[in-house]
Design a protein around this motif. Structure first.
Motif, PDB file in Angstrom:
ATOM      1  N   PRO A   1       0.801  -1.237   0.000  1.00 50.50           N
ATOM      2  CA  PRO A   1       0.000   0.000   0.000  1.00 50.50           C
ATOM      3  C   PRO A   1       0.829   1.280   0.000  1.00 50.50           C
ATOM      4  O   PRO A   1       0.288   2.347   0.249  1.00 50.50           O
ATOM      5  N   GLN A   2       2.145   1.181  -0.266  1.00 52.66           N
ATOM      6  CA  GLN A   2       2.964   2.390  -0.267  1.00 52.66           C
ATOM      7  C   GLN A   2       2.437   3.369  -1.313  1.00 52.66           C
ATOM      8  O   GLN A   2       2.239   2.995  -2.475  1.00 52.66           O
ATOM      9  N   PRO A   3       2.202   4.627  -0.951  1.00 50.42           N
ATOM     10  CA  PRO A   3       1.675   5.592  -1.920  1.00 50.42           C
ATOM     11  C   PRO A   3       2.676   5.849  -3.042  1.00 50.42           C
ATOM     12  O   PRO A   3       3.860   6.068  -2.794  1.00 50.42           O
ATOM     13  N   GLU A   4       2.189   5.800  -4.265  1.00 56.90           N
ATOM     14  CA  GLU A   4       3.019   6.075  -5.436  1.00 56.90           C
ATOM     15  C   GLU A   4       2.087   6.500  -6.556  1.00 56.90           C
ATOM     16  O   GLU A   4       1.008   5.931  -6.722  1.00 56.90           O
ATOM     17  N   TRP A   5       2.472   7.491  -7.331  1.00 57.83           N
ATOM     18  CA  TRP A   5       1.572   8.058  -8.330  1.00 57.83           C
ATOM     19  C   TRP A   5       1.079   7.027  -9.338  1.00 57.83           C
ATOM     20  O   TRP A   5      -0.099   7.004  -9.681  1.00 57.83           O
ATOM     21  N   GLY A   6       1.977   6.165  -9.832  1.00 54.17           N
ATOM     22  CA  GLY A   6       1.573   5.162 -10.815  1.00 54.17           C
ATOM     23  C   GLY A   6       0.562   4.184 -10.243  1.00 54.17           C
ATOM     24  O   GLY A   6      -0.401   3.812 -10.915  1.00 54.17           O
ATOM     25  N   ILE A   7       0.773   3.751  -9.003  1.00 52.47           N
ATOM     26  CA  ILE A   7      -0.167   2.842  -8.350  1.00 52.47           C
ATOM     27  C   ILE A   7      -1.524   3.515  -8.192  1.00 52.47           C
ATOM     28  O   ILE A   7      -2.579   2.909  -8.427  1.00 52.47           O
ATOM     29  N   MET A   8      -1.519   4.774  -7.805  1.00 51.50           N
ATOM     30  CA  MET A   8      -2.773   5.490  -7.584  1.00 51.50           C
ATOM     31  C   MET A   8      -3.548   5.675  -8.880  1.00 51.50           C
ATOM     32  O   MET A   8      -4.774   5.540  -8.915  1.00 51.50           O
ATOM     33  N   VAL A   9      -2.847   5.971  -9.956  1.00 53.93           N
ATOM     34  CA  VAL A   9      -3.517   6.101 -11.258  1.00 53.93           C
ATOM     35  C   VAL A   9      -4.079   4.752 -11.697  1.00 53.93           C
ATOM     36  O   VAL A   9      -5.196   4.666 -12.221  1.00 53.93           O
ATOM     37  N   ALA A  10      -3.317   3.675 -11.468  1.00 55.79           N
ATOM     38  CA  ALA A  10      -3.800   2.340 -11.826  1.00 55.79           C
ATOM     39  C   ALA A  10      -5.036   1.967 -11.016  1.00 55.79           C
ATOM     40  O   ALA A  10      -5.997   1.404 -11.548  1.00 55.79           O
ATOM     41  N   ASP A  11      -5.031   2.289  -9.725  1.00 56.14           N
ATOM     42  CA  ASP A  11      -6.199   2.009  -8.889  1.00 56.14           C
ATOM     43  C   ASP A  11      -7.415   2.795  -9.368  1.00 56.14           C
ATOM     44  O   ASP A  11      -8.539   2.276  -9.390  1.00 56.14           O
TER      45      ASP A  11
ATOM     46  N   ALA B   1      -8.008   3.862 -12.374  1.00 51.34           N
ATOM     47  CA  ALA B   1      -8.446   3.548 -13.743  1.00 51.34           C
ATOM     48  C   ALA B   1      -9.705   2.692 -13.757  1.00 51.34           C
ATOM     49  O   ALA B   1     -10.492   2.737 -14.705  1.00 51.34           O
ATOM     50  N   SER B   2      -9.922   1.912 -12.721  1.00 54.17           N
ATOM     51  CA  SER B   2     -11.111   1.052 -12.652  1.00 54.17           C
ATOM     52  C   SER B   2     -12.389   1.859 -12.471  1.00 54.17           C
ATOM     53  O   SER B   2     -13.493   1.327 -12.669  1.00 54.17           O
TER      54      SER B   2
ATOM     55  N   ILE C   1     -12.985   4.945 -13.975  1.00 49.79           N
ATOM     56  CA  ILE C   1     -13.130   5.981 -14.994  1.00 49.79           C
ATOM     57  C   ILE C   1     -14.580   6.105 -15.457  1.00 49.79           C
ATOM     58  O   ILE C   1     -15.116   7.205 -15.604  1.00 49.79           O
ATOM     59  N   PHE C   2     -15.228   4.965 -15.683  1.00 49.50           N
ATOM     60  CA  PHE C   2     -16.579   4.982 -16.253  1.00 49.50           C
ATOM     61  C   PHE C   2     -17.689   4.997 -15.201  1.00 49.50           C
ATOM     62  O   PHE C   2     -18.857   5.156 -15.543  1.00 49.50           O
ATOM     63  N   SER C   3     -17.316   4.836 -13.938  1.00 50.58           N
ATOM     64  CA  SER C   3     -18.343   4.848 -12.892  1.00 50.58           C
ATOM     65  C   SER C   3     -18.504   6.221 -12.247  1.00 50.58           C
ATOM     66  O   SER C   3     -19.361   6.391 -11.379  1.00 50.58           O
ATOM     67  N   GLY C   4     -17.666   7.169 -12.649  1.00 45.85           N
ATOM     68  CA  GLY C   4     -17.862   8.549 -12.215  1.00 45.85           C
ATOM     69  C   GLY C   4     -16.957   9.031 -11.105  1.00 45.85           C
ATOM     70  O   GLY C   4     -16.970  10.224 -10.795  1.00 45.85           O
ATOM     71  N   GLU C   5     -16.151   8.152 -10.511  1.00 47.95           N
ATOM     72  CA  GLU C   5     -15.250   8.585  -9.428  1.00 47.95           C
ATOM     73  C   GLU C   5     -13.938   9.086 -10.036  1.00 47.95           C
ATOM     74  O   GLU C   5     -12.873   8.485  -9.899  1.00 47.95           O
ATOM     75  N   TRP C   6     -14.008  10.215 -10.714  1.00 47.58           N
ATOM     76  CA  TRP C   6     -12.898  10.760 -11.486  1.00 47.58           C
ATOM     77  C   TRP C   6     -11.715  11.210 -10.627  1.00 47.58           C
ATOM     78  O   TRP C   6     -10.580  11.242 -11.083  1.00 47.58           O
ATOM     79  N   TRP C   7     -11.983  11.582  -9.376  1.00 44.57           N
ATOM     80  CA  TRP C   7     -10.937  12.139  -8.529  1.00 44.57           C
ATOM     81  C   TRP C   7      -9.880  11.115  -8.115  1.00 44.57           C
ATOM     82  O   TRP C   7      -8.760  11.489  -7.785  1.00 44.57           O
TER      83      TRP C   7
ATOM     84  N   PHE D   1      -8.197   8.980  -9.856  1.00 41.47           N
ATOM     85  CA  PHE D   1      -7.039   8.939 -10.749  1.00 41.47           C
ATOM     86  C   PHE D   1      -6.628  10.317 -11.256  1.00 41.47           C
ATOM     87  O   PHE D   1      -5.477  10.518 -11.669  1.00 41.47           O
ATOM     88  N   THR D   2      -7.530  11.288 -11.234  1.00 42.15           N
ATOM     89  CA  THR D   2      -7.241  12.595 -11.829  1.00 42.15           C
ATOM     90  C   THR D   2      -6.151  13.353 -11.081  1.00 42.15           C
ATOM     91  O   THR D   2      -5.181  13.840 -11.684  1.00 42.15           O
ATOM     92  N   PHE D   3      -6.258  13.448  -9.771  1.00 42.92           N
ATOM     93  CA  PHE D   3      -5.298  14.247  -9.008  1.00 42.92           C
ATOM     94  C   PHE D   3      -3.889  13.640  -9.000  1.00 42.92           C
ATOM     95  O   PHE D   3      -2.904  14.370  -9.198  1.00 42.92           O
ATOM     96  N   PRO D   4      -3.732  12.329  -8.786  1.00 46.22           N
ATOM     97  CA  PRO D   4      -2.374  11.758  -8.915  1.00 46.22           C
ATOM     98  C   PRO D   4      -1.816  11.917 -10.325  1.00 46.22           C
ATOM     99  O   PRO D   4      -0.623  12.185 -10.490  1.00 46.22           O
ATOM    100  N   GLY D   5      -2.688  11.740 -11.337  1.00 46.29           N
ATOM    101  CA  GLY D   5      -2.231  11.886 -12.717  1.00 46.29           C
ATOM    102  C   GLY D   5      -1.775  13.294 -13.032  1.00 46.29           C
ATOM    103  O   GLY D   5      -0.750  13.502 -13.692  1.00 46.29           O
ATOM    104  N   LEU D   6      -2.529  14.292 -12.555  1.00 50.80           N
ATOM    105  CA  LEU D   6      -2.144  15.687 -12.789  1.00 50.80           C
ATOM    106  C   LEU D   6      -0.846  16.031 -12.060  1.00 50.80           C
ATOM    107  O   LEU D   6      -0.006  16.778 -12.585  1.00 50.80           O
ATOM    108  N   THR D   7      -0.670  15.490 -10.869  1.00 49.82           N
ATOM    109  CA  THR D   7       0.564  15.741 -10.121  1.00 49.82           C
ATOM    110  C   THR D   7       1.762  15.134 -10.841  1.00 49.82           C
ATOM    111  O   THR D   7       2.825  15.763 -10.947  1.00 49.82           O
ATOM    112  N   LEU D   8       1.595  13.918 -11.348  1.00 51.62           N
ATOM    113  CA  LEU D   8       2.656  13.264 -12.116  1.00 51.62           C
ATOM    114  C   LEU D   8       2.993  14.080 -13.362  1.00 51.62           C
ATOM    115  O   LEU D   8       4.171  14.328 -13.656  1.00 51.62           O
ATOM    116  N   MET D   9       1.969  14.497 -14.084  1.00 52.97           N
ATOM    117  CA  MET D   9       2.185  15.279 -15.295  1.00 52.97           C
ATOM    118  C   MET D   9       2.895  16.593 -14.973  1.00 52.97           C
ATOM    119  O   MET D   9       3.813  17.018 -15.682  1.00 52.97           O
TER     120      MET D   9
END
Length: 251
Positions: free
Chosen positions: A198-208, A210-211, A213-219, A221-229
């Motif tokens: 469970p160590q926090p890491e941006w790639g792990i958080m985006v992967a978590d 990604a499941s 994306i279509f159910s509406g819980e955009w936050w 993956f969005t915030f870790p992804g934006l921080t990585l970018m």
């Protein structure tokens, strides 16, 4: 600063789960919302900054030192030594770099060390090639021949007189590689070959996230992804700025 103070600034424990708080949207209590296990996304994103910056900094440092050393040897010695080192570097460059990193990380196993080693190896050619070219170009200069006639050891000439002139080049390359190293580490974690949960890491958080994306819980993956970018863009822009500042040909 976030990478250094992240664990102290995080309002919640990034690994503590709470099923009653799962998948809550951003609010005044949880600025980035919560993930599927009820963990605070803001705290995890903040703490993950240290992990990803640590991986990038250590990997780039290793590749800088080793790549500079083998590039200097190849550039100074030339001949068969240059050919052998050149073939080694070409063998690394023959593979898509991320694919090679995946193979190395898979062979070493999921750990922080494997991510650092894989990232360092695929970054080696950038430094080795640049240093090899610059050293080979300078080794026949008049001042180098004068130093040899004065019986100054070649190792001292390279270390104390040639390499200091390459500080600007190496600093620029390191800044550019830092962004790529962070992205590479996140990519390995995203596909399950990097740092273990469970160590926090941006790639792990985006992967978590990604499941969801279509159910509406955009936050999730969005915030870790934006921080990585943002981190990758900052180091890339810093590298470009250093190149323009330190390279006389760009002025």
């Amino acid at each position: 600063m976030a990478g250094i103070l992240g664990p102290m600034l995080a309002p919640y424990d990034p690994t503590t789960t709470d099923s009653a708080q799962a998948l809550l949207p951003p609010s005044s209590e949880h600025w980035f919302g919560t993930d599927q296990l009820g963990r605070d996304v803001f705290s995890r994103t903040l703490v993950a900054t240290r992990t990803d910056l640590l991986v990038g900094a250590v990997a780039v440092s290793i590749s800088l030192v080793i790549g500079t050393a083998i590039g200097a040897v190849a550039g100074w010695r030339g001949g068969r030594t240059d050919v052998v080192i050149g073939r080694f570097i070409d063998s690394i460059m023959a593979f898509p770099l991320f694919v090679l990193a995946v193979g190395i990380a898979a062979g070493l196993g999921n750990s922080l060390t494997s991510v650092i080693v894989a990232t360092a190896i695929v970054n080696l050619p950038f430094y080795a090639r640049a240093v090899r070219f610059e050293v080979s170009r300078r080794r026949n200069a008049g001042w180098v021949e004068a130093a040899l006639l004065a019986r100054i050891p070649p190792s001292k000439i390279v270390a104390l007189h040639i390499l200091p002139n390459l500080v600007g080049l190496l600093a620029t390359q390191s800044s550019l590689n830092m962004g790529w190293a962070i992205l590479n580490a996140a990519g390995l974690s995203f596909i399950g070959l990097g740092i273990r949960p469970p160590q926090p890491e941006w790639g792990i958080m985006v992967a978590d996230g990604a499941s969801y994306i279509f159910s509406g819980e955009w936050w999730v993956f969005t915030f870790p992804g934006l921080t990585l970018m943002g981190a990758v863009l900052i180091f890339t822009r810093a590298g470009d700025a250093l190149r323009q500042l330190l390279d006389p040909r760009s002025k």
